[in-house]
Enzyme design. Structure first.
Site, PDB file in Angstrom:
ATOM      1  N   ASP A  13      75.486  48.346  34.647  1.00  0.00           N
ATOM      2  CA  ASP A  13      74.108  47.893  34.871  1.00  0.00           C
ATOM      3  C   ASP A  13      74.026  46.571  35.634  1.00  0.00           C
ATOM      4  O   ASP A  13      73.102  45.788  35.438  1.00  0.00           O
ATOM      5  CB  ASP A  13      73.339  47.739  33.531  1.00  0.00           C
ATOM      6  CG  ASP A  13      73.429  48.990  32.704  1.00  0.00           C
ATOM      7  OD1 ASP A  13      73.276  50.077  33.275  1.00  0.00           O
ATOM      8  OD2 ASP A  13      73.678  48.888  31.477  1.00  0.00           O
ATOM      9  N   LYS A  16      74.426  47.765  40.790  1.00  0.00           N
ATOM     10  CA  LYS A  16      75.221  48.433  41.848  1.00  0.00           C
ATOM     11  C   LYS A  16      74.358  49.335  42.708  1.00  0.00           C
ATOM     12  O   LYS A  16      74.555  49.439  43.905  1.00  0.00           O
ATOM     13  CB  LYS A  16      76.342  49.282  41.228  1.00  0.00           C
ATOM     14  CG  LYS A  16      77.399  48.506  40.507  1.00  0.00           C
ATOM     15  CD  LYS A  16      78.416  49.432  39.883  1.00  0.00           C
ATOM     16  CE  LYS A  16      77.878  50.312  38.796  1.00  0.00           C
ATOM     17  NZ  LYS A  16      77.426  49.636  37.578  1.00  0.00           N
ATOM     18  N   GLY A  40      73.120  55.245  35.359  1.00  0.00           N
ATOM     19  CA  GLY A  40      71.705  55.169  35.699  1.00  0.00           C
ATOM     20  C   GLY A  40      71.518  54.087  36.737  1.00  0.00           C
ATOM     21  O   GLY A  40      71.590  52.908  36.417  1.00  0.00           O
ATOM     22  N   HIS A  41      71.358  54.488  37.983  1.00  0.00           N
ATOM     23  CA  HIS A  41      71.159  53.517  39.062  1.00  0.00           C
ATOM     24  C   HIS A  41      69.697  53.523  39.477  1.00  0.00           C
ATOM     25  O   HIS A  41      69.202  54.516  39.978  1.00  0.00           O
ATOM     26  CB  HIS A  41      72.015  53.878  40.281  1.00  0.00           C
ATOM     27  CG  HIS A  41      73.478  53.723  40.035  1.00  0.00           C
ATOM     28  ND1 HIS A  41      74.447  54.192  40.880  1.00  0.00           N
ATOM     29  CD2 HIS A  41      74.130  53.130  39.017  1.00  0.00           C
ATOM     30  CE1 HIS A  41      75.631  53.887  40.394  1.00  0.00           C
ATOM     31  NE2 HIS A  41      75.465  53.251  39.264  1.00  0.00           N
ATOM     32  N   ARG A 144      93.610  70.115  29.671  1.00  0.00           N
ATOM     33  CA  ARG A 144      93.832  71.302  30.513  1.00  0.00           C
ATOM     34  C   ARG A 144      93.119  72.551  30.010  1.00  0.00           C
ATOM     35  O   ARG A 144      93.589  73.658  30.182  1.00  0.00           O
ATOM     36  CB  ARG A 144      95.341  71.552  30.698  1.00  0.00           C
ATOM     37  CG  ARG A 144      95.985  70.422  31.469  1.00  0.00           C
ATOM     38  CD  ARG A 144      97.454  70.397  31.340  1.00  0.00           C
ATOM     39  NE  ARG A 144      97.848  70.112  29.970  1.00  0.00           N
ATOM     40  CZ  ARG A 144      99.105  69.981  29.571  1.00  0.00           C
ATOM     41  NH1 ARG A 144     100.082  70.142  30.423  1.00  0.00           N
ATOM     42  NH2 ARG A 144      99.396  69.711  28.330  1.00  0.00           N
ATOM     43  N   GLN A 225      79.168  52.738  35.953  1.00  0.00           N
ATOM     44  CA  GLN A 225      79.547  51.896  34.802  1.00  0.00           C
ATOM     45  C   GLN A 225      80.133  50.569  35.310  1.00  0.00           C
ATOM     46  O   GLN A 225      79.752  50.132  36.373  1.00  0.00           O
ATOM     47  CB  GLN A 225      80.533  52.623  33.865  1.00  0.00           C
ATOM     48  CG  GLN A 225      79.899  53.760  33.071  1.00  0.00           C
ATOM     49  CD  GLN A 225      79.806  55.064  33.836  1.00  0.00           C
ATOM     50  OE1 GLN A 225      80.760  55.485  34.432  1.00  0.00           O
ATOM     51  NE2 GLN A 225      78.658  55.701  33.806  1.00  0.00           N
ATOM     52  N   THR A 302      69.219  55.846  28.698  1.00  0.00           N
ATOM     53  CA  THR A 302      68.822  56.124  27.318  1.00  0.00           C
ATOM     54  C   THR A 302      67.610  55.311  26.879  1.00  0.00           C
ATOM     55  O   THR A 302      67.061  55.575  25.808  1.00  0.00           O
ATOM     56  CB  THR A 302      69.986  55.773  26.355  1.00  0.00           C
ATOM     57  OG1 THR A 302      70.315  54.399  26.558  1.00  0.00           O
ATOM     58  CG2 THR A 302      71.209  56.633  26.626  1.00  0.00           C
ATOM     59  N   ARG A 304      67.702  52.424  25.757  1.00  0.00           N
ATOM     60  CA  ARG A 304      68.074  51.497  24.676  1.00  0.00           C
ATOM     61  C   ARG A 304      67.990  50.050  25.153  1.00  0.00           C
ATOM     62  O   ARG A 304      68.337  49.764  26.299  1.00  0.00           O
ATOM     63  CB  ARG A 304      69.525  51.749  24.234  1.00  0.00           C
ATOM     64  CG  ARG A 304      69.723  53.038  23.500  1.00  0.00           C
ATOM     65  CD  ARG A 304      71.179  53.217  23.118  1.00  0.00           C
ATOM     66  NE  ARG A 304      72.029  53.455  24.273  1.00  0.00           N
ATOM     67  CZ  ARG A 304      73.345  53.560  24.212  1.00  0.00           C
ATOM     68  NH1 ARG A 304      73.972  53.427  23.067  1.00  0.00           N
ATOM     69  NH2 ARG A 304      74.049  53.796  25.291  1.00  0.00           N
ATOM     70  N   SER A 414      70.966  38.868  44.966  1.00  0.00           N
ATOM     71  CA  SER A 414      69.677  39.544  44.848  1.00  0.00           C
ATOM     72  C   SER A 414      68.770  38.732  43.933  1.00  0.00           C
ATOM     73  O   SER A 414      69.191  38.218  42.896  1.00  0.00           O
ATOM     74  CB  SER A 414      69.942  40.959  44.335  1.00  0.00           C
ATOM     75  OG  SER A 414      68.915  41.384  43.522  1.00  0.00           O
TER      76      SER A 414
END
Ligand code: IMP
Length: 432
Positions: A13, A16, A40-41, A144, A225, A302, A304, A414
C-alpha cells in the site's frame, strides 16, 4: 533498453499503483509477476477512481500491452469481475491489450475455504490474510497439485487434477454450504466455463516479453504487496505467500535477468501495514487518527483500517539490500502536513545493541526491537510544484535526510491523489 521494476519498500500500500500509472504512460508493456487479487492498486484519473486487483495498471493507457506472468495466482471470478468493471469505466480490456500466462495457477473456492478455515484455527495468532485464498493456491503450486490455466483447455485433465487435489487436501467433494464451498462437480463446471472464456487471453508471456526486449521495448514490471510481506524475507509468518522483492520480476514472468534493469522502490512518507505482525514504529491515539483519517488508510481490497506508524529507516535500508533500488519514490507527503512534529526511526536498539538495518537476522527478534527516533518539523499544506527543489524547505530537508540515510536518491515524490500531484520531472524510460 533497460527494463524498470516497481516494488513496495514497506508492507504494501505504498502507492505503487500511482507510480506505475505515472511510468506506464511511457511504457510499451506492463507486467504483473506475483500475488493475486489480494493486491489493491487505487488510481485516480480525472473524476474516475479505478481499483486494480489483478490487472496491470497499464490498461489505463492506450497502446500499452498488459501481461500477467506465471508468478501470479488468478481467481477466475475476480478476473472477470475486474475486466467488466474496468471496461465499464471506459478503459477497454481485450486480448489486444491483455495476455495471461498459460502457467498461471488458479485460485478456486476451496483455496478460500482453506484460507478462512486456517485463520479460524490460528485464533489470536491469525495472519490477518485478505481471505482470498492466496496462501493455499501457492501451496498447491509448490506441492505440485495446483490447477494451471492450461489445464482448463482439456476437460479430462481438469477433472483428474480436481479429483486429486480435493482428495490430497481432504476437501469434502460434496461441498460445504455453511462455508461457501461448492461441490467438486460445481467447481469443475465453473472452471470449464471460465476456460472457454479465458482461452483467448492465454499466451506464452515469457516469449512475448523476450521478443519485446529484443525489439528495445520499454518494459515495466509492476510489483504487488511490499518487501516485508515477502514469504522469504518478510516478517514471517505474517507475510503473503509469494516473493515480493525485485528479483521475483524475472522468475514470475518467464525471462532471465534483463541487464541494466532499473529498480524503483516506493515508500510512503510514513509507514502502514494491514493484518497482524511486527511493526516497530506503530503509533496509536491522536497520531494514528491523523494518519488514518487524513491518509484514508483503509485497505483497498478488504476495507480494513490500516495500522499506521512513523517512517522507519532501518526498514528502508533493509529493503534497499533486498531489492537494490536505483531510486526511491516517496508518496503521501501531504499527509504529514499539519502534525506538531514528524518522527523518523533512524536505528533500532536490540538487546542493548544498536542496529541500523532491518530485518534483524532472526525474524523472531522483530518484536524486541526498539526504534530510536529523530524529530523533524512538520509543514503546512504543500502546493503543486513542478520540481522537488521548489517544495517547502522542511519537506526538502526531510527528503534529503532519507536519501542520505538510505543511500538512494529520491527523484520523484507524490503530494496527493491526482496524477498531476507527482512532483519531479523524472522518468527512467525517458532518461535513456
Ligand atoms: P494474503 O496475501 O491474503 O495471504 O495475506 C497475508 C498478509 O499480507 C496479510 O497481512 C495481508 O493484510 C497482507 N497483504 C496481502 N496483500 C496486500 C496488499 O496488497 N497490501 C497490503 N497488505 C497486503
Amino acid at each position: 533498453m533497460p527494463a524498470v521494476i516497481v516494488v513496495g519498500a514497506q508492507w504494501g500500500d505504498e502507492g505503487k499503483g500511482k507510480v506505475v500509472d505515472y511510468l506506464s504512460s511511457s511504457a510499451d508493456c506492463v507486467v504483473r509477476f506475483q500475488g493475486g487479487n489480494n493486491a489493491g492498486h487505487t488510481i485516480v484519473t480525472g473524476n474516475k477512481k479505478v481499483i486494480f486487483h489483478l490487472l496491470p495498471s497499464g490498461v489505463l493507457h492506450r497502446n500499452t500491452l498488459n501481461l500477467i506472468g506465471n508468478g501470479v495466482v488468478i481467481d477466475p471470478e475476480s478476473l472477470q469481475k475486474e475486466i467488466r468493471k474496468v471496461n465499464s469505466l471506459g478503459f477497454p480490456v481485450s486480448p489486444k491489450n491483455l495476455r495471461i500466462s498459460y502457467n498461471c495457477h488458479l485460485i478456486t473456492p476451496y483455496h478460500r475455504y482453506i484460507d478462512l478455515f486456517r485463520e479460524e484455527l490460528r485464533g489470536e495468532k491469525k495472519i490477518g490474510t485478505t481471505g482470498k485464498g492466496i496462501g493455499p493456491a501457492y501451496e498447491d503450486k509448490v506441492g505440485r497439485i495446483g490447477i494451471r490455466m492450461m489445464d482448463l483447455l482439456n476437460p479430462r485433465t481438469l477433472q483428474e487434477k480436481m479429483e486429486l487435489v480435493m482428495e490430497a487436501r481432504h476437501i469434502p467433494k460434496k461441498g460445504d454450504p455453511s462455508r461457501n464451498l461448492p461441490s467438486l462437480k460445481e467447481i469443475t463446471e465453473t472452471l470449464e466455463q471460465f476456460g472457454k472464456w479465458v482461452q483467448k487471453y492465454l499466451a506464452d508471456v515469457g516469449e512475448i516479453l523476450w521478443e519485446m526486449w529484443q525489439k528495445n521495448a520499454r518494459i515495466l514490471f509492476e510489483g504487488a504487496q511490499g518487501t516485508y510481506l515477502d514469504v522469504d524475507h518478510g516478517t514471517y509468518p505474517y507475510v503473503t505467500s509469494s516473493n515480493t522483492v525485485s528479483s521475483q520480476a524475472f522468475l514470475g514472468s518467464g525471462v532471465g535477468i534483463l541487464p541494466g534493469t532499473i529498480v524503483v522502490g516506493v515508500s510512503k512518507g510514513y509507514t502502514t501495514r494491514v493484518g497482524s505482525g511486527p511493526f516497530p514504529t506503530e503509533v496509536s491515539g491522536e497520531i494514528l487518527k491523523h494518519f488514518r483519517e487524513k491518509g484514508e488508510e483503509y485497505g483497498s481490497t478488504t476495507g480494513r483500517p490500516r495500522r499506521c506508524g512513523w517512517l522507519d529507516l532501518p526498514l528502508l535500508r533493509g529493503a534497499h539490500r533486498l531489492n537494490h533500488f536505483s531510486s526511491l519514490i516517496v508518496t503521501k507527503l501531504d499527509i504529514l502536513s499539519g502534525l506538531k512534529e514528524i518522527k523518523v526511526a533512524t536505528s533500532y536498539s536490540l538487546r542493548g545493541r544498536t542496529t541500523l538495518l532491518s530485518p534483524p537476522i532472526r525474524s523472531d527478534l522483530w518484536e524486541e526491537v526498539e526504534p530510536q527516533y529523530q524529530t523533524f518539523p512538520s509543514w503546512e499544506r504543500i502546493r503543486r510544484k513542478k520540481t522537488i527543489r521548489s517544495l517547502p524547505s522542511a519537506v526538502r530537508e526531510y527528503l534529503a535526510f532519507i536519501e542520505e540515510q538510505v543511500g538512494v536518491r529520491i527523484p520523484l515524490v507524490s503530494i496527493g491523489k491526482e496524477r498531476e500531484e507527482m512532483i519531479g520531472d523524472w522518468n527512467p524510460f525517458r532518461e535513456r
